[in-house]
Design an enzyme around this catalytic site. Sequence first.
Site, mmCIF file in Angstrom:
data_model
loop_
_atom_site.group_PDB
_atom_site.id
_atom_site.type_symbol
_atom_site.label_atom_id
_atom_site.label_comp_id
_atom_site.label_asym_id
_atom_site.label_seq_id
_atom_site.Cartn_x
_atom_site.Cartn_y
_atom_site.Cartn_z
ATOM 1 N N LYS A 30 3.353 3.791 14.324
ATOM 2 C CA LYS A 30 4.743 3.373 14.548
ATOM 3 C C LYS A 30 4.881 2.250 15.579
ATOM 4 O O LYS A 30 5.915 1.585 15.639
ATOM 5 C CB LYS A 30 5.584 4.570 15.033
ATOM 6 C CG LYS A 30 5.680 5.719 14.049
ATOM 7 C CD LYS A 30 6.434 5.333 12.821
ATOM 8 C CE LYS A 30 6.592 6.471 11.847
ATOM 9 N NZ LYS A 30 6.733 6.047 10.458
ATOM 10 N N HIS A 74 0.848 -1.186 0.000
ATOM 11 C CA HIS A 74 0.000 0.000 0.000
ATOM 12 C C HIS A 74 0.885 1.237 0.000
ATOM 13 O O HIS A 74 1.795 1.333 0.814
ATOM 14 C CB HIS A 74 -0.874 -0.013 1.253
ATOM 15 C CG HIS A 74 -1.861 1.099 1.261
ATOM 16 N ND1 HIS A 74 -3.155 0.950 0.865
ATOM 17 C CD2 HIS A 74 -1.716 2.394 1.574
ATOM 18 C CE1 HIS A 74 -3.787 2.108 0.948
ATOM 19 N NE2 HIS A 74 -2.925 2.999 1.371
ATOM 20 N N PRO A 98 -1.234 6.769 17.973
ATOM 21 C CA PRO A 98 -1.400 5.973 16.751
ATOM 22 C C PRO A 98 -1.393 6.762 15.443
ATOM 23 O O PRO A 98 -1.435 6.157 14.384
ATOM 24 C CB PRO A 98 -2.750 5.279 16.972
ATOM 25 C CG PRO A 98 -3.456 6.101 17.984
ATOM 26 C CD PRO A 98 -2.426 6.777 18.818
ATOM 27 N N TYR A 151 7.098 8.604 6.996
ATOM 28 C CA TYR A 151 5.815 7.905 7.127
ATOM 29 C C TYR A 151 5.999 6.390 7.071
ATOM 30 O O TYR A 151 5.378 5.654 7.833
ATOM 31 C CB TYR A 151 4.906 8.381 5.992
ATOM 32 C CG TYR A 151 3.464 7.957 6.077
ATOM 33 C CD1 TYR A 151 2.690 8.236 7.200
ATOM 34 C CD2 TYR A 151 2.851 7.300 5.002
ATOM 35 C CE1 TYR A 151 1.355 7.860 7.252
ATOM 36 C CE2 TYR A 151 1.524 6.928 5.044
ATOM 37 C CZ TYR A 151 0.783 7.211 6.179
ATOM 38 O OH TYR A 151 -0.537 6.845 6.225
ATOM 39 N N TYR A 174 -7.149 10.648 5.485
ATOM 40 C CA TYR A 174 -7.036 11.518 6.657
ATOM 41 C C TYR A 174 -7.913 12.735 6.415
ATOM 42 O O TYR A 174 -7.637 13.506 5.480
ATOM 43 C CB TYR A 174 -5.593 11.990 6.852
ATOM 44 C CG TYR A 174 -4.593 10.883 7.160
ATOM 45 C CD1 TYR A 174 -4.644 10.200 8.363
ATOM 46 C CD2 TYR A 174 -3.581 10.563 6.247
ATOM 47 C CE1 TYR A 174 -3.716 9.202 8.651
ATOM 48 C CE2 TYR A 174 -2.659 9.569 6.532
ATOM 49 C CZ TYR A 174 -2.731 8.889 7.734
ATOM 50 O OH TYR A 174 -1.822 7.900 8.017
HETATM 51 P P1 FAD Z 1 1.285 -5.755 22.951
HETATM 52 O O1 FAD Z 1 0.865 -6.047 21.563
HETATM 53 O O2 FAD Z 1 0.407 -4.892 23.798
HETATM 54 O O3 FAD Z 1 1.508 -7.140 23.676
HETATM 55 C C1 FAD Z 1 1.729 -7.219 25.068
HETATM 56 C C2 FAD Z 1 1.297 -8.585 25.556
HETATM 57 O O4 FAD Z 1 1.595 -8.691 26.951
HETATM 58 C C3 FAD Z 1 -0.198 -8.803 25.421
HETATM 59 O O5 FAD Z 1 -0.440 -10.031 24.770
HETATM 60 C C4 FAD Z 1 -0.719 -8.805 26.861
HETATM 61 O O6 FAD Z 1 -1.826 -9.680 27.041
HETATM 62 C C5 FAD Z 1 0.515 -9.303 27.610
HETATM 63 N N1 FAD Z 1 0.563 -8.873 29.015
HETATM 64 C C6 FAD Z 1 0.227 -7.670 29.526
HETATM 65 N N2 FAD Z 1 0.449 -7.642 30.850
HETATM 66 C C7 FAD Z 1 0.940 -8.862 31.166
HETATM 67 C C8 FAD Z 1 1.382 -9.449 32.397
HETATM 68 N N3 FAD Z 1 1.338 -8.771 33.546
HETATM 69 N N4 FAD Z 1 1.842 -10.715 32.369
HETATM 70 C C9 FAD Z 1 1.897 -11.425 31.208
HETATM 71 N N5 FAD Z 1 1.490 -10.919 30.024
HETATM 72 C C10 FAD Z 1 1.025 -9.645 30.009
HETATM 73 N N6 FAD Z 1 0.883 0.266 15.562
HETATM 74 C C11 FAD Z 1 1.358 0.326 14.301
HETATM 75 O O7 FAD Z 1 2.571 0.187 14.103
HETATM 76 N N7 FAD Z 1 0.503 0.507 13.222
HETATM 77 C C12 FAD Z 1 -0.836 0.648 13.388
HETATM 78 O O8 FAD Z 1 -1.561 0.792 12.389
HETATM 79 C C13 FAD Z 1 -1.366 0.617 14.738
HETATM 80 N N8 FAD Z 1 -2.699 0.700 14.966
HETATM 81 C C14 FAD Z 1 -3.168 0.569 16.237
HETATM 82 C C15 FAD Z 1 -4.542 0.640 16.472
HETATM 83 C C16 FAD Z 1 -5.044 0.522 17.765
HETATM 84 C C17 FAD Z 1 -6.538 0.614 17.995
HETATM 85 C C18 FAD Z 1 -4.164 0.289 18.855
HETATM 86 C C19 FAD Z 1 -4.697 0.136 20.263
HETATM 87 C C20 FAD Z 1 -2.799 0.213 18.630
HETATM 88 C C21 FAD Z 1 -2.282 0.350 17.339
HETATM 89 N N9 FAD Z 1 -0.927 0.280 17.079
HETATM 90 C C22 FAD Z 1 -0.445 0.394 15.810
HETATM 91 C C23 FAD Z 1 0.027 0.058 18.183
HETATM 92 C C24 FAD Z 1 0.430 -1.416 18.256
HETATM 93 O O9 FAD Z 1 -0.701 -2.244 18.279
HETATM 94 C C25 FAD Z 1 1.299 -1.645 19.487
HETATM 95 O O10 FAD Z 1 2.357 -0.720 19.463
HETATM 96 C C26 FAD Z 1 1.856 -3.077 19.516
HETATM 97 O O11 FAD Z 1 0.833 -3.988 19.837
HETATM 98 C C27 FAD Z 1 2.976 -3.204 20.547
HETATM 99 O O12 FAD Z 1 3.390 -4.545 20.619
HETATM 100 P P2 FAD Z 1 3.935 -5.133 21.980
HETATM 101 O O13 FAD Z 1 4.326 -6.542 21.702
HETATM 102 O O14 FAD Z 1 4.926 -4.226 22.568
HETATM 103 O O15 FAD Z 1 2.706 -5.068 23.005
#
Ligand code: FAD
Length: 404
Positions: free
Chosen positions: A308, A83, A304, A401, A212
């Site tokens: 990133k 995209h 968001p 971007y 946007y």
């Molecule tokens: P997470 O995906 O949050 O994973 C953390 C994990 O830890 C989860 O499975 C949780 O259950 C687990 N956990 C939490 N606490 C505990 C605990 N105490 N013990 C054990 N396990 C635990 N980012 C982009 O790059 N592009 C996008 O288009 C985008 N869109 C988004 C849209 C929305 C609505 C949201 C909410 C976020 C979006 N993001 C986007 C952000 C992106 O989803 C996050 O930055 C990403 O999920 C981070 O990954 P992570 O592995 O650090 O954390």
Amino acid sequence: MTESRNCRTLCESADVVVLGAGPAGLVLGNLLVAAGIDCVVLERADRSHIQTRARAGFLAPNTVRVLDRHGLAEGIHRHGRTHGTCEFRTAEGRFRLDYAALGRGEQHTVYPQQNLVTDLLARYLDAGGRIRFGTEALAVHDADGAAPYVTTREPDGRPARWDARYVAGCDGRHGAARRSLPPGAVRHRHDYGVSWLGLLAEAPPSLDAVGYAVHDRGFAGHMARSPQITRYYLQCGRGLPADAWSEERIWDELDLRMRAADHGPLHRGPIIERCVVDLACDVVDSLRHGSLLLAGDAASLTAPAAAKGANLAVLEAELLAGALAEALAQGNGAALDRYSTQCLAYIWRAQEFTQWMTGLLHAIPGQDPDEGSFFHGSLRRARLDSLRTSRAHQDWFAENYVGV
Ligand code: FAD
């Protein structure tokens, strides 16, 4: 699990205990297993929950390259769609940026985060990786000492502990890793004061671009997720409950802000998921506290607007895997300090662009005593005009971007 003489509760151990099975934790787990490092992933939720949690969808080219390097991008290549266009809609009209032909000539791959998590988990299990679902990390102890460990609540409610040489906090912004940071740990935080109603609609995308819309009523966004599913965002007041607006009100508001009357109707469909996202960001500095290392949202939260978060999570996980391998092989933590410094540079670049993008798309409350003011509105219009007309500005935008 065993009862040891030194442990009053049930005890297990791994060289690296990874908290959280999101993109950060699962990329890290895969790379540690591939490097022959003894590790375990502890995940609070169950398997079906993490495999269906819809969040990000736009993967940066560098994210795909990282996953490719480690043979983790098969699903992305098979089912992801490239995209490279975004469309800005304003009171003055609309314009498109074909960002795939600007900057470094790179584009996103659209691949829902829950599919990426599903792929990463399958690969991790196939490679013999250990994971415990339904296991909540409660706290990380003695991270600065000689014998770090994690206390957990097991799926049956019993307390347990995991001894580790290193703990990787990949458990997001509300996880145990952040709660366990020493009192002096620095967390830089900024709240934009703006919220979004995040919506998933069972409806085909309404335009072949990321949309946007900058509107006096607030921002609206459109992002394809699949041929049948579209993500929409609507700026809303802080504190609005996610279910406050009826589906009809949501679609009417999207029509208005996306200026459907001028640019064509939106494909309506049932809203299958909604959440409220408060646009805020923070950065923990440093990402290393003794034996506790942070990655992904646990390390830094990005608003968001520039998509990133998931991309940083993957990049950081790769860097952390290399640093942990070096630290374990050499018996010292110099590589882990470098990990923190290196990641913080990427994180601040991402934060800077996110701040720019957030300011482009919204009137930020409190930015000016005369809220929604002529001054800031005019600056936003000037920024958009520059983006519409200046090739140099467009190249800068495209590079940032799609980049992390
Ligand atoms: P997470 O995906 O949050 O994973 C953390 C994990 O830890 C989860 O499975 C949780 O259950 C687990 N956990 C939490 N606490 C505990 C605990 N105490 N013990 C054990 N396990 C635990 N980012 C982009 O790059 N592009 C996008 O288009 C985008 N869109 C988004 C849209 C929305 C609505 C949201 C909410 C976020 C979006 N993001 C986007 C952000 C992106 O989803 C996050 O930055 C990403 O999920 C981070 O990954 P992570 O592995 O650090 O954390």
